[in-house]
Design an enzyme around this catalytic site. Structure first.
Site, PDB file in Angstrom:
ATOM      1  N   ASN A 162       0.790  -1.246   0.000  1.00  0.00           N
ATOM      2  CA  ASN A 162       0.000   0.000   0.000  1.00  0.00           C
ATOM      3  C   ASN A 162       0.818   1.290   0.000  1.00  0.00           C
ATOM      4  O   ASN A 162       0.325   2.329  -0.409  1.00  0.00           O
ATOM      5  CB  ASN A 162      -1.038  -0.008   1.127  1.00  0.00           C
ATOM      6  CG  ASN A 162      -0.434  -0.115   2.499  1.00  0.00           C
ATOM      7  OD1 ASN A 162       0.714  -0.531   2.662  1.00  0.00           O
ATOM      8  ND2 ASN A 162      -1.205   0.245   3.505  1.00  0.00           N
ATOM      9  N   GLU A 258       5.526  -4.055  11.843  1.00  0.00           N
ATOM     10  CA  GLU A 258       4.429  -3.074  11.810  1.00  0.00           C
ATOM     11  C   GLU A 258       3.295  -3.743  11.052  1.00  0.00           C
ATOM     12  O   GLU A 258       3.402  -3.998   9.860  1.00  0.00           O
ATOM     13  CB  GLU A 258       4.866  -1.774  11.122  1.00  0.00           C
ATOM     14  CG  GLU A 258       5.954  -1.013  11.869  1.00  0.00           C
ATOM     15  CD  GLU A 258       5.546  -0.485  13.236  1.00  0.00           C
ATOM     16  OE1 GLU A 258       4.349  -0.528  13.577  1.00  0.00           O
ATOM     17  OE2 GLU A 258       6.446  -0.051  13.984  1.00  0.00           O
ATOM     18  N   CYS A 292      -3.015   1.048   6.975  1.00  0.00           N
ATOM     19  CA  CYS A 292      -2.986   0.384   8.293  1.00  0.00           C
ATOM     20  C   CYS A 292      -3.668   1.253   9.326  1.00  0.00           C
ATOM     21  O   CYS A 292      -4.347   0.757  10.223  1.00  0.00           O
ATOM     22  CB  CYS A 292      -1.555   0.072   8.700  1.00  0.00           C
ATOM     23  SG  CYS A 292      -0.472   1.500   8.733  1.00  0.00           S
TER      24      CYS A 292
HETATM   25  P1  NAP Z   1       1.175  -9.017   3.332  1.00  0.00           P
HETATM   26  O1  NAP Z   1       0.354  -9.844   2.420  1.00  0.00           O
HETATM   27  O2  NAP Z   1       1.420  -9.513   4.707  1.00  0.00           O
HETATM   28  O3  NAP Z   1       2.566  -8.794   2.564  1.00  0.00           O
HETATM   29  C1  NAP Z   1       3.568  -7.968   3.102  1.00  0.00           C
HETATM   30  C2  NAP Z   1       4.917  -8.411   2.556  1.00  0.00           C
HETATM   31  O4  NAP Z   1       5.252  -9.690   3.068  1.00  0.00           O
HETATM   32  C3  NAP Z   1       4.960  -8.536   1.034  1.00  0.00           C
HETATM   33  O5  NAP Z   1       6.219  -8.098   0.580  1.00  0.00           O
HETATM   34  C4  NAP Z   1       4.811 -10.030   0.847  1.00  0.00           C
HETATM   35  O6  NAP Z   1       5.305 -10.505  -0.379  1.00  0.00           O
HETATM   36  C5  NAP Z   1       5.657 -10.522   1.991  1.00  0.00           C
HETATM   37  N1  NAP Z   1       5.456 -11.926   2.369  1.00  0.00           N
HETATM   38  C6  NAP Z   1       4.391 -12.718   2.178  1.00  0.00           C
HETATM   39  N2  NAP Z   1       4.633 -13.953   2.693  1.00  0.00           N
HETATM   40  C7  NAP Z   1       5.873 -13.920   3.217  1.00  0.00           C
HETATM   41  C8  NAP Z   1       6.703 -14.871   3.883  1.00  0.00           C
HETATM   42  N3  NAP Z   1       6.319 -16.119   4.121  1.00  0.00           N
HETATM   43  N4  NAP Z   1       7.927 -14.487   4.289  1.00  0.00           N
HETATM   44  C9  NAP Z   1       8.371 -13.236   4.067  1.00  0.00           C
HETATM   45  N5  NAP Z   1       7.636 -12.294   3.432  1.00  0.00           N
HETATM   46  C10 NAP Z   1       6.411 -12.632   3.019  1.00  0.00           C
HETATM   47  O7  NAP Z   1       0.571  -7.550   3.479  1.00  0.00           O
HETATM   48  P2  NAP Z   1       0.001  -6.582   2.337  1.00  0.00           P
HETATM   49  O8  NAP Z   1      -1.296  -7.118   1.840  1.00  0.00           O
HETATM   50  O9  NAP Z   1       1.071  -6.266   1.342  1.00  0.00           O
HETATM   51  O10 NAP Z   1      -0.253  -5.243   3.162  1.00  0.00           O
HETATM   52  C11 NAP Z   1      -1.447  -4.976   3.841  1.00  0.00           C
HETATM   53  C12 NAP Z   1      -1.292  -5.211   5.326  1.00  0.00           C
HETATM   54  O11 NAP Z   1      -0.187  -4.450   5.807  1.00  0.00           O
HETATM   55  C13 NAP Z   1      -2.493  -4.729   6.139  1.00  0.00           C
HETATM   56  O12 NAP Z   1      -2.772  -5.661   7.147  1.00  0.00           O
HETATM   57  C14 NAP Z   1      -2.010  -3.418   6.748  1.00  0.00           C
HETATM   58  O13 NAP Z   1      -2.688  -3.046   7.922  1.00  0.00           O
HETATM   59  C15 NAP Z   1      -0.574  -3.713   6.962  1.00  0.00           C
HETATM   60  N6  NAP Z   1       0.204  -2.476   7.031  1.00  0.00           N
HETATM   61  C16 NAP Z   1       0.706  -2.096   8.238  1.00  0.00           C
HETATM   62  C17 NAP Z   1       1.398  -0.909   8.350  1.00  0.00           C
HETATM   63  C18 NAP Z   1       1.965  -0.482   9.673  1.00  0.00           C
HETATM   64  O14 NAP Z   1       2.905   0.316   9.656  1.00  0.00           O
HETATM   65  N7  NAP Z   1       1.464  -0.962  10.805  1.00  0.00           N
HETATM   66  C19 NAP Z   1       1.574  -0.094   7.234  1.00  0.00           C
HETATM   67  C20 NAP Z   1       1.052  -0.519   6.010  1.00  0.00           C
HETATM   68  C21 NAP Z   1       0.371  -1.713   5.919  1.00  0.00           C
HETATM   69  P3  NAP Z   1       4.276 -10.780  -1.607  1.00  0.00           P
HETATM   70  O15 NAP Z   1       3.693  -9.458  -1.941  1.00  0.00           O
HETATM   71  O16 NAP Z   1       5.165 -11.339  -2.632  1.00  0.00           O
HETATM   72  O17 NAP Z   1       3.248 -11.755  -1.108  1.00  0.00           O
END
Ligand code: NAP
Length: 483
Positions: A162, A258, A292
């Site tokens: 995002n 995070e 988030c």
């Molecule tokens: P996500 O599906 O968890 O993916 C995040 C990252 O992790 C991507 O680069 C993903 O790669 C990678 N990943 C997936 N499986 C993995 C594994 N087994 N080992 C290592 N890395 C792996 O999250 P998203 O859909 O991109 O983002 C949305 C989420 O992020 C929401 O829950 C949001 O609240 C949270 N978020 C939190 C913050 C904060 O600062 N608290 C800020 C922004 C977003 P791929 O894309 O290749 O699957």
């Protein structure tokens, strides 16, 4: 550098200082969530290529750490200047790839440039300390402890879709300033934006090998990266599910997480309802709620609930819904699966008796902003992070009840409190179990000189520029035993 076949660009990965196609000969097609076309292909990097990249980072890191802070800062300041030049192109890529509206995509790049410059300045101004031993019983003045901060080694930076540029640079810049090598794994949907920002970094003449960019599905290459013995620290932003998985895989290495949120807006009877509605609308629906720190539930005193709902309804119905290129507030979600998930939450709430105030229309992955009133605790939408443009209203009878429901959530990222009574605001702020409380404002990350953290299922450790540098370095004590 890039290769073009049938009008589709194949982007190389950046491995050990070289832009190269993977020996896997496998690529991943990146589909625009709103143009419904393939934007380009990225490499599915192999395990041996990960090994080579980590080895190269290890090798380059010693020389990099031996440079002065000023010298490291020059590369980063040059990166900021290169990003300035590429701002329009990178903003367009963010818009095309993750569907963020152009104005917000451009703001993301500007914020990143500011963050890089601020990180350089912050690192230049941080310093160690010294301590004499006589402060402890039996200790002596003759023991002089010099406490410096030293790099951890190689940092693995994993970012979400995002904020593909900002949430990557907010890991890469402090890691480099602290003297580390970096292995950067962008979200697959966001990888082209990540590649473009690293192309700009590469143009600074950054020493080869100090940073590699590994593209590939997290589900395929993620565990290999996380468990790799060459990684010394992981900085991750993404979902709670993936974060938990990482914390099980990464053993005995520092980890900053995070994660997701379910930020409540607690609205007291004495709140300024116009200000409250404005903040809730911006907080809940900007970038279709794919943030988030989006407002993900409203806990409102039932004596003012009707008035607030009327104001929210009116404001929601004027929100622009449509194309990111038209700067719409509500834009298509990242994919159809995400829209199906949000629809499921809406359907569940309506089946269980929630009142639909407005919305609940959908064209593929473009969902109308939806307001649900009279949401109760037996509905999934009361607890689950939708990451979409839907806002549940939970009516409460007292501040105590609001705090109780706020704290019943597994998440603990931020909370907003709307009241004109500062004593009450501070009382609620003290009682809610979150990383940050916003009084009379929407939840948000930043300004980036503030600490940023989630508690419970929302994270572990603290970001924000100063804290990120701290988390990517450690203390080293040298004791001089004076005669
Ligand atoms: P996500 O599906 O968890 O993916 C995040 C990252 O992790 C991507 O680069 C993903 O790669 C990678 N990943 C997936 N499986 C993995 C594994 N087994 N080992 C290592 N890395 C792996 O999250 P998203 O859909 O991109 O983002 C949305 C989420 O992020 C929401 O829950 C949001 O609240 C949270 N978020 C939190 C913050 C904060 O600062 N608290 C800020 C922004 C977003 P791929 O894309 O290749 O699957």
């Amino acid at each position: 550098m890039d290769s073009v076949k049938n009008d589709v660009v194949s982007y190389p990965a950046y491995l050990a200082g070289q832009w190269q196609m993977s020996s896997s000969h496998e690529t991943i097609a990146i589909q625009s969530p709103w143009q419904h076309k393939v934007l380009g292909n990225v490499q599915a990097v192999t395990q041996p290529e990960v090994d080579q990249s980590i080895q190269a980072a290890k090798k380059a890191q010693h020389k990099w750490a031996a440079l002065s802070l000023g010298e490291r800062g020059q590369y980063l300041n040059q990166w900021a200047r290169e990003l300035e030049k590429d701002k329009a192109e990178i903003a367009t890529t963010i818009m095309d790839e993750v569907g963020k509206n152009y104005a917000d995509a451009e703001k993301e790049v500007t914020r990143t440039i500011d963050l890089i410059r601020y990180t350089v300045q912050e690192a230049l101004h941080m310093h160690g300390e010294s301590v004499r031993g006589d402060g402890f019983p039996g200790g002596s003045k003759e023991k002089l402890g010099i406490i410096e901060r030293v790099p951890l080694g190689v940092v693995l930076a994993i970012s979400p879709f995002n904020y593909p540029v900002n949430l990557s640079a907010s890991k890469i810049a402090p890691a480099l300033m602290a003297g580390n090598g970096v292995i950067f794994k962008p979200a697959t949907q966001g990888a082209i934006s990540g590649i473009k920002m690293i192309q700009a970094l590469d143009r600074t003449g950054l020493p080869k090998g100090i940073l590699s960019l590994i593209t590939g599905h997290g589900s395929q290459i993620g565990d290999y990266l996380t468990e790799h013995p060459g990684i010394n620290m992981i900085s991750f932003t993404g979902s709670t599910q993936t974060g938990k998985h990482l914390s099980q895989k990464s053993i005995m290495i520092p980890l900053v997480l995070e994660l997701g949120g379910k930020d409540p807006a607690i609205v007291c009877q004495d709140a300024d309802l116009d200000l409250t509605a404005k903040n809730i609308i911006g907080g809940a629906f900007a970038y279709s709620g794919q943030r988030c720190t989006a407002v993900k539930r409203v806990l409102v005193d039932d004596r003012v609930a009707d008035q607030l709902v009327a104001k929210l309804k009116q404001a929601i119905e004027t929100l622009s819904v449509g194309s990111p290129a038209d700067n719409s507030t509500v834009v298509p979600l990242i994919d159809d699966k995400s829209a199906d998930f949000v629809q499921g939450l809406i359907d569940d709430a309506l089946d269980k008796g929630a009142t639909l105030v407005t919305g609940n229309r959908r064209k593929e992955n473009l969902m109308a902003p939806t307001l649900l009133d009279n949401v109760t605790q037996n509905m999934d939408i009361a607890w689950v992070e939708p990451f979409g443009p839907v806002l549940p209203i939970i009516r409460v009878h007292s501040v105590d009840e609001a705090v109780k429901i706020a704290n019943k959530s597994n998440f603990g990222l931020q909370a907003s409190v709307f009241t004109q009574d500062i004593d009450k605001a501070l009382e609620i702020a003290g009682a809610v179990e979150v990383g940050t409380v916003q009084v009379n404002g929407r939840p948000q990350r930043g300004p980036d000189n503030f600490p940023f953290l989630g508690v419970k299922a929302s994270g572990m450790g603290t970001q924000g520029v100063h804290n990120s540098i701290l988390s990517m370095s450690r203390e080293k004590l040298t004791v001089i035993n004076l005669k």
